[in-house]
Design a protein around this motif. Structure first.
Motif, PDB file in Angstrom:
ATOM      1  N   GLU A  19       2.966  -1.901  -1.694  1.00  0.00           N
ATOM      2  CA  GLU A  19       4.025  -0.940  -1.393  1.00  0.00           C
ATOM      3  C   GLU A  19       4.927  -1.592  -0.380  1.00  0.00           C
ATOM      4  O   GLU A  19       4.428  -2.272   0.521  1.00  0.00           O
ATOM      5  CB  GLU A  19       3.398   0.295  -0.727  1.00  0.00           C
ATOM      6  CG  GLU A  19       3.457   1.559  -1.543  1.00  0.00           C
ATOM      7  CD  GLU A  19       2.640   2.646  -0.862  1.00  0.00           C
ATOM      8  OE1 GLU A  19       3.194   3.297   0.029  1.00  0.00           O
ATOM      9  OE2 GLU A  19       1.453   2.825  -1.222  1.00  0.00           O
ATOM     10  N   GLY A  21       6.841  -2.478   2.827  1.00  0.00           N
ATOM     11  CA  GLY A  21       6.582  -2.138   4.235  1.00  0.00           C
ATOM     12  C   GLY A  21       5.108  -2.008   4.567  1.00  0.00           C
ATOM     13  O   GLY A  21       4.755  -1.554   5.644  1.00  0.00           O
ATOM     14  N   GLN A  22       4.248  -2.376   3.650  1.00  0.00           N
ATOM     15  CA  GLN A  22       2.807  -2.285   3.918  1.00  0.00           C
ATOM     16  C   GLN A  22       2.124  -3.602   3.556  1.00  0.00           C
ATOM     17  O   GLN A  22       2.604  -4.310   2.696  1.00  0.00           O
ATOM     18  CB  GLN A  22       2.191  -1.176   3.064  1.00  0.00           C
ATOM     19  CG  GLN A  22       2.528   0.186   3.547  1.00  0.00           C
ATOM     20  CD  GLN A  22       1.649   1.249   2.929  1.00  0.00           C
ATOM     21  OE1 GLN A  22       0.633   0.948   2.326  1.00  0.00           O
ATOM     22  NE2 GLN A  22       2.058   2.480   3.089  1.00  0.00           N
ATOM     23  N   PRO A  23       1.020  -3.868   4.208  1.00  0.00           N
ATOM     24  CA  PRO A  23       0.271  -5.056   3.779  1.00  0.00           C
ATOM     25  C   PRO A  23      -0.249  -4.840   2.358  1.00  0.00           C
ATOM     26  O   PRO A  23      -0.374  -3.695   1.922  1.00  0.00           O
ATOM     27  CB  PRO A  23      -0.879  -5.133   4.780  1.00  0.00           C
ATOM     28  CG  PRO A  23      -0.978  -3.785   5.397  1.00  0.00           C
ATOM     29  CD  PRO A  23       0.371  -3.162   5.322  1.00  0.00           C
TER      30      PRO A  23
END
Ligand code: SF4
Lengths: 469, 197
Positions: A19, A21-23
């Motif tokens: 996703e 903006g996410q790791p």
């Protein structure tokens, strides 16, 4: 098609969820655990009433705490014994395969992974231990994690990871005489510094790397973390496949696996975030003089003079290191006398290391001022060495021959340096107190350690005629 | 995990680069099988002489730094081993925020998993903090993770950067495993299609 690096291919193949903006959530194929960094992870599972998602993908060994004296002797240190018992109980409760002290497969986690064929090209492999980078020698994406992440892998078989950067280090040309894999990686760390690889996965390439045996490649990848890198990796090739064929946990459909593995190497023209080229012909045998692995110099060099450091922080660091190491700036390395020699650790305790050392010490004697020990990385290596009679050569030369384990690499077991003792060590860390409080560690290759044992001081291995094996 | 929103804390100093996890918590203390009780062994070989007497030459031992919750130090803090005992020891000692020009990767990651905020600042900004702390007994900083600011009573104000996902996890005290388990369906599908390497 856009050309891809080996890292990118492995990474893409393991993304479970992404996703913006996410790791990324990536899948973990192999998980190795040991007694020191796992107890709190199992506690966490119990507390949250979670199970181990895929117990058949995790393998456990005991290595850090284990005594290297005869296995029949009781373990004197009660807290070490408790930690080992705890691992046994946890493995039993959660259904994980354990190679304990009684197992013929016991050994240092980074030695037995490859030996058993648990380490495979294209796989993601993690362990609660920073030297997990070792397994990258097979073209695996392998990195060390903390205990919270160990718990995460146990519970989910996945990890949340930020995508690292890529760093290509090409070592071109042939390795000169007397220069071992250990010297290659120490030279690299000397150049990039202890945080040169931070945030990156290093791929080692070039003919000097291709020319290394699998065991030598493990030595190089092992110390990637000492350059700050998340992982180190080397493209798999015929040597890799030959090493793995027939190993107990290697794929049964081996040829099909080889066909897949052949697609892993970085494509021509693949882009790396950073590249560094090193001329192999410029490499020399290395000795660390300070208290981090980047504080390293050629055997024919001198201990540096802190006053000549331009950067004030580097100067302070060098002054402090020399003070701890009991050394004067300007001293030729070959004038440094030693008290102890340690041949072992996940960097240099494999059968080829032992054979090279044995060839050198055969017919020679350890200096009377030195206490020297050889600690094989695993029970399998120990048996092999004894079959070949290497143990007899070591003993005849005056070395102590021990049982397998991490031993004096970090001295969690009774094998430690005394304050002020100076050691030529084939391990990977020369931090203050690493091998025992007040102990002084110099990192070297196995051949350089062997020569230092014989002479009682550092010597240039290139002045000997080395027999090829 | 304890959420981290703002922290007002006394600041202490460790003026060394490349502080490795072997120094943060020496190996003889890694034999405990709990997560707690490591603070007493933090920087053990530096803090104590003969394992008992506080070392007067170790800056952090000075009375004026007693009870500090914020540590300012130099580059590549936390290099070396992956031992999570290092952040456990720092937390147990009382630190919830670390400030340095850079941190080693595994250590940096381990801090967030334990509710510690590691902040990267420029070398110059870190140098400024060193000077102010030394010049001002009782020097405190306020860390605001919501606004991503560091401020002091004397007007000093720095902004800092932190990965957005990590920031949200810290602000809300989120447990990674819980988050991942929300993707159970995807993990199952992945497992069904993935040929082991
Ligand atoms: S041999 Fe040393 S570096 Fe390797 S796993 Fe054991 S303690 Fe760690």
């Amino acid at each position: 098609m856009t050309p891809h690096t080996m890292f990118e291919k492995i990474w893409e193949a393991h993304v479970v969820h992404e996703e913006p903006g996410q790791p990324s959530l990536i899948y973990i194929d192999r998980h190795l655990i040991h007694e020191v960094t796992s107890p709190q992870a199992f506690d966490g599972l119990r507390l949250a009433k979670r199970r181990v998602r895929r117990p058949e993908l995790t393998f456990a060994t005991m290595d850090h705490n284990v005594p290297t004296t005869a296995r029949s002797l009781p373990i004197e240190d009660a807290t070490s014994a408790l930690q080992m018992d705890t691992l046994s109980r946890n493995c039993k409760e959660f259904g994980i395969t354990l190679f304990d002290l009684a197992s013929p497969e016991q050994g240092i986690v980074h030695v037995i992974g490859p030996e058993l064929g648990l380490t495979l090209p294209g796989a993601t492999l993690v362990c609660g231990d920073s030297h997990t980078s070792t397994h990258g020698a097979f073209g695996a994406l392998a990195f060390g994690i903390g205990t919270s992440e160990v718990e995460h892998v146990l519970a989910t078989q996945c990890l949340l990871q930020e995508r690292p950067k890529t760093f290509l280090i090409e070592v071109a040309g042939a390795r000169p005489y007397g220069v071992e894999a250990k010297d290659v990686i120490l030279s690299i760390i000397g150049r990039i510094g202890t945080e040169g690889g931070t945030g990156s996965v290093i791929e080692y390439a070039g003919d000097a790397i291709r020319g290394l045996s699998m065991e030598e490649r493990m030595t190089v990848c092992n110390m990637s973390i000492e350059g700050g890198a998340r992982a180190g990796m080397i493209a798999p090739d015929e040597k890799t496949f030959a090493y793995l064929r027939g190993r107990s946990h290697a794929p049964k459909a081996f040829d099909a696996a080889v066909a897949r593995w052949k697609t892993l190497p970085s494509d021509p023209g693949a882009r790396f975030d950073r590249t560094l080229r090193i001329d192999a012909r410029s490499l020399t045998p290395q000795v660390t003089w300070g208290t981090n692995p980047g504080q390293v110099v050629a055997i024919d060099g001198r201990v540096p003079n802190p006053a000549e450091c331009a950067d004030p922080n580097a100067r302070k660091s060098a002054e402090r290191a020399l003070d701890y190491m009991g050394l004067q700036g300007g001293t030729p390395i070959t004038e440094i006398a030693i008290d102890r020699v340690f041949i072992g650790s996940c960097t240099n305790s494999r059968i080829e290391d032992l054979r090279r050392v044995a060839r050198f010490v055969k017919g020679r004697r350890v200096s009377p001022r030195v206490y020297a020990m050889v600690v094989p990385g695993s029970q399998r290596i120990k048996r092999k060495a004894e079959e070949e009679g290497l143990d007899r050569i070591f003993k005849a030369a005056g070395f102590d021959w021990r049982e397998s384990g991490c031993s004096m690499c970090l001295g969690m077991n009774p094998d430690t340096l005394k304050p002020g003792e100076r050691c030529a060590s084939t391990s990977n860390r020369n931090f203050e107190g690493r091998q025992g409080k007040g102990g002084r560690t110099h990192l070297v290759s196995p051949l350089m350690a062997a020569a230092a044992a014989v002479e009682g001081r550092f010597v240039d291995i290139r002045q000997y005629e080395l027999k090829e094996g | 995990m304890e959420p981290f929103r703002t922290l007002d804390g006394l600041v202490t100093l460790l003026d060394l680069p490349n502080v490795d996890t072997d120094q943060i918590i020496p190996k003889q203390f890694l034999k405990r099988i709990e997560r707690t009780g490591f603070g007493q062994f933090l920087f053990y070989d530096w803090r104590f002489i003969d394992g008992t007497r506080p070392n007067p030459d170790f800056e952090m031992n000075a009375d004026r730094y007693r009870g500090a919750g914020i540590l300012v130090t130099r580059a590549n803090f936390g290099c070396g081993s992956s031992r999570e005992h290092a952040p456990w020891a720092l937390l147990d000692y009382g630190f919830r925020c670390l400030i340095a020009p850079s941190f080693a990767d595994i250590f940096y990651n381990n801090c967030f998993k334990n509710g510690i905020l590691p902040i990267r600042l420029g070398e110059d900004q870190v140098e400024t903090l060193f000077q102010r702390v030394r010049a001002t007994p009782g020097f405190r900083l306020t860390i605001d993770l919501e606004k991503k600011t560091i401020t002091a009573g004397d007007g000093l104000a720095f902004g800092f950067e932190v990965d957005e996902f990590r920031r949200l996890c810290l602000l809300n005290g989120l447990d990674d495993i819980g988050l991942t388990l929300q993707h159970e369906e995807k993990i199952r599908r992945y497992e069904a299609s993935h040929t082991a390497a």
